[in-house]
Each structure stands twice: as C-alpha cells, then as structure tokens.
Write a protein that holds these residues in place. Structure first.
Motif, PDB file in Angstrom:
ATOM      1  N   PHE A 222       0.808  -1.218   0.000  1.00  0.00           N
ATOM      2  CA  PHE A 222       0.000   0.000   0.000  1.00  0.00           C
ATOM      3  C   PHE A 222       0.843   1.271   0.000  1.00  0.00           C
ATOM      4  N   ASP A 223       2.085   1.177  -0.464  1.00  0.00           N
ATOM      5  CA  ASP A 223       2.991   2.329  -0.538  1.00  0.00           C
ATOM      6  C   ASP A 223       3.024   3.114   0.773  1.00  0.00           C
ATOM      7  N   PRO A 224       3.572   2.518   1.829  1.00  0.00           N
ATOM      8  CA  PRO A 224       3.585   3.193   3.122  1.00  0.00           C
ATOM      9  C   PRO A 224       4.500   4.409   3.188  1.00  0.00           C
ATOM     10  N   ASN A 225       5.165   4.724   2.097  1.00  0.00           N
ATOM     11  CA  ASN A 225       6.066   5.873   2.072  1.00  0.00           C
ATOM     12  C   ASN A 225       5.463   7.057   1.325  1.00  0.00           C
ATOM     13  N   ARG A 226       4.214   6.964   0.898  1.00  0.00           N
ATOM     14  CA  ARG A 226       3.623   8.015   0.074  1.00  0.00           C
ATOM     15  C   ARG A 226       2.345   8.572   0.710  1.00  0.00           C
ATOM     16  N   PRO A 227       2.039   9.830   0.375  1.00  0.00           N
ATOM     17  CA  PRO A 227       0.794  10.416   0.887  1.00  0.00           C
ATOM     18  C   PRO A 227      -0.408   9.534   0.543  1.00  0.00           C
ATOM     19  N   GLY A 228      -1.371   9.491   1.452  1.00  0.00           N
ATOM     20  CA  GLY A 228      -2.569   8.682   1.257  1.00  0.00           C
ATOM     21  C   GLY A 228      -2.435   7.253   1.744  1.00  0.00           C
ATOM     22  N   PHE A 229      -1.300   6.933   2.371  1.00  0.00           N
ATOM     23  CA  PHE A 229      -1.071   5.557   2.826  1.00  0.00           C
ATOM     24  C   PHE A 229      -2.193   5.059   3.736  1.00  0.00           C
ATOM     25  N   GLU A 230      -2.550   5.855   4.743  1.00  0.00           N
ATOM     26  CA  GLU A 230      -3.551   5.374   5.706  1.00  0.00           C
ATOM     27  C   GLU A 230      -4.888   5.089   5.034  1.00  0.00           C
ATOM     28  N   GLU A 231      -5.263   5.925   4.093  1.00  0.00           N
ATOM     29  CA  GLU A 231      -6.529   5.697   3.388  1.00  0.00           C
ATOM     30  C   GLU A 231      -6.478   4.385   2.602  1.00  0.00           C
ATOM     31  N   ARG A 232      -5.339   4.138   1.954  1.00  0.00           N
ATOM     32  CA  ARG A 232      -5.203   2.876   1.214  1.00  0.00           C
ATOM     33  C   ARG A 232      -5.197   1.680   2.167  1.00  0.00           C
ATOM     34  N   ALA A 233      -4.503   1.810   3.278  1.00  0.00           N
ATOM     35  CA  ALA A 233      -4.421   0.705   4.238  1.00  0.00           C
ATOM     36  C   ALA A 233      -5.780   0.446   4.887  1.00  0.00           C
ATOM     37  N   LYS A 234      -6.508   1.497   5.177  1.00  0.00           N
ATOM     38  CA  LYS A 234      -7.832   1.332   5.789  1.00  0.00           C
ATOM     39  C   LYS A 234      -8.792   0.642   4.818  1.00  0.00           C
ATOM     40  N   ALA A 235      -8.554   0.815   3.539  1.00  0.00           N
ATOM     41  CA  ALA A 235      -9.378   0.123   2.543  1.00  0.00           C
ATOM     42  C   ALA A 235      -9.230  -1.391   2.709  1.00  0.00           C
ATOM     43  N   LEU A 236      -8.041  -1.849   3.059  1.00  0.00           N
ATOM     44  CA  LEU A 236      -7.826  -3.280   3.307  1.00  0.00           C
ATOM     45  C   LEU A 236      -8.692  -3.744   4.475  1.00  0.00           C
TER      46      LEU A 236
ATOM     47  N   LYS B 235     -11.472  -2.377   5.500  1.00  0.00           N
ATOM     48  CA  LYS B 235     -12.876  -2.357   5.071  1.00  0.00           C
ATOM     49  C   LYS B 235     -13.192  -3.574   4.209  1.00  0.00           C
ATOM     50  N   LEU B 236     -12.223  -3.976   3.391  1.00  0.00           N
ATOM     51  CA  LEU B 236     -12.411  -5.150   2.547  1.00  0.00           C
ATOM     52  C   LEU B 236     -12.643  -6.388   3.413  1.00  0.00           C
ATOM     53  N   ALA B 237     -11.893  -6.506   4.484  1.00  0.00           N
ATOM     54  CA  ALA B 237     -12.056  -7.657   5.382  1.00  0.00           C
ATOM     55  C   ALA B 237     -13.482  -7.718   5.927  1.00  0.00           C
ATOM     56  N   ASP B 238     -14.031  -6.566   6.309  1.00  0.00           N
ATOM     57  CA  ASP B 238     -15.402  -6.532   6.808  1.00  0.00           C
ATOM     58  C   ASP B 238     -16.389  -6.864   5.681  1.00  0.00           C
ATOM     59  N   ALA B 239     -16.133  -6.321   4.514  1.00  0.00           N
ATOM     60  CA  ALA B 239     -17.053  -6.492   3.389  1.00  0.00           C
ATOM     61  C   ALA B 239     -17.189  -7.937   2.953  1.00  0.00           C
ATOM     62  N   VAL B 240     -16.098  -8.698   3.020  1.00  0.00           N
ATOM     63  CA  VAL B 240     -16.173 -10.084   2.560  1.00  0.00           C
ATOM     64  C   VAL B 240     -16.297 -11.082   3.709  1.00  0.00           C
ATOM     65  N   GLY B 241     -16.511 -10.563   4.907  1.00  0.00           N
ATOM     66  CA  GLY B 241     -16.746 -11.438   6.054  1.00  0.00           C
ATOM     67  C   GLY B 241     -15.509 -12.033   6.664  1.00  0.00           C
ATOM     68  N   TRP B 242     -14.380 -11.355   6.533  1.00  0.00           N
ATOM     69  CA  TRP B 242     -13.153 -11.863   7.142  1.00  0.00           C
ATOM     70  C   TRP B 242     -12.942 -11.331   8.553  1.00  0.00           C
ATOM     71  N   ALA B 243     -13.865 -10.550   9.038  1.00  0.00           N
ATOM     72  CA  ALA B 243     -13.695  -9.928  10.359  1.00  0.00           C
ATOM     73  C   ALA B 243     -13.553 -11.001  11.430  1.00  0.00           C
ATOM     74  N   ALA B 244     -12.707 -10.728  12.393  1.00  0.00           N
ATOM     75  CA  ALA B 244     -12.504 -11.677  13.505  1.00  0.00           C
ATOM     76  C   ALA B 244     -13.765 -11.740  14.348  1.00  0.00           C
ATOM     77  N   GLU B 245     -14.061 -12.939  14.812  1.00  0.00           N
ATOM     78  CA  GLU B 245     -15.257 -13.122  15.627  1.00  0.00           C
ATOM     79  C   GLU B 245     -14.889 -13.246  17.066  1.00  0.00           C
TER      80      GLU B 245
END
Length: 98
Positions: free
Chosen positions: A72-86, A88-98
């Motif tokens: 997610f390019d942790p050295n560039r602006p917008g990193f946190e937004e890109r990382a947070k998308a990951l 959100k993806l986990a929640d969206a596809v049901g990978w959230a920890a129970e």
C-alpha cells in the motif's frame, strides 16, 4: 594515545555495510519517505510520519504486522486511506474476527 595507536587500525570503508550502516533492502526503500512526494514540505513529512507511526502501532497491537502494509505504498501520501481500505475489505467479505 600515541601516533602509532592512531594509525594502527585502518579507517572503515564508508561504502562497506556494517552494523551501524547496513545494506538497504527493498523493504527499507519502500518505507523511506521522500520530501518531494510532499511538495518538499518538511512539516507535512513530519505529520505523515507521526500519523503513520500511530497507525502502525495500533495495527501491530491488533495483530497485523507492519509488513502487511508494504503493498500500500507506506512511504507516500494517502497511505492510511489505502491501508484502511484493506480493513474495510475484510469486513465487506466477512473476514472480520469473531
């Protein structure tokens, strides 16, 4: 210290990696921040680094290793937004920890 003591040891070669100056890996470069990516604004770089450190500390506390974020390019602006998308993806596809 005598003159003989000062010349007894050769000076270290600045181009040879050692404990204090190891060879950089690809991962090191992927974490390194360039001021040019922040329009040369040192204050923006500092704010980015502080925010990134806090984000990564929270992620590590939650069991997510920092290397997870390398794609997610942790050295560039917008990193946190890109990382947070990951996350959100986990929640969206049901990978959230129970």
């Amino acid at each position: 210290m005598s003159a003989a003591d000062m010349t007894a040891k050769p000076l270290p070669n600045p181009e040879t990696p050692d404990v204090d100056t190891p060879e950089w890996t690809d991962a090191n470069f992927r974490w390194a921040v360039h001021a040019r990516d922040f329009d040369g604004d040192v204050f923006a770089v500092t704010a980015f680094l502080k925010s990134r450190a806090e984000f990564l500390a929270k992620a590590e506390a939650a069991g997510i290793p920092r290397d997870t974020f390398l794609p997610f390019d942790p050295n560039r602006p917008g990193f946190e937004e890109r990382a947070k998308a990951l996350l959100k993806l986990a929640d969206a596809v049901g990978w959230a920890a129970e």
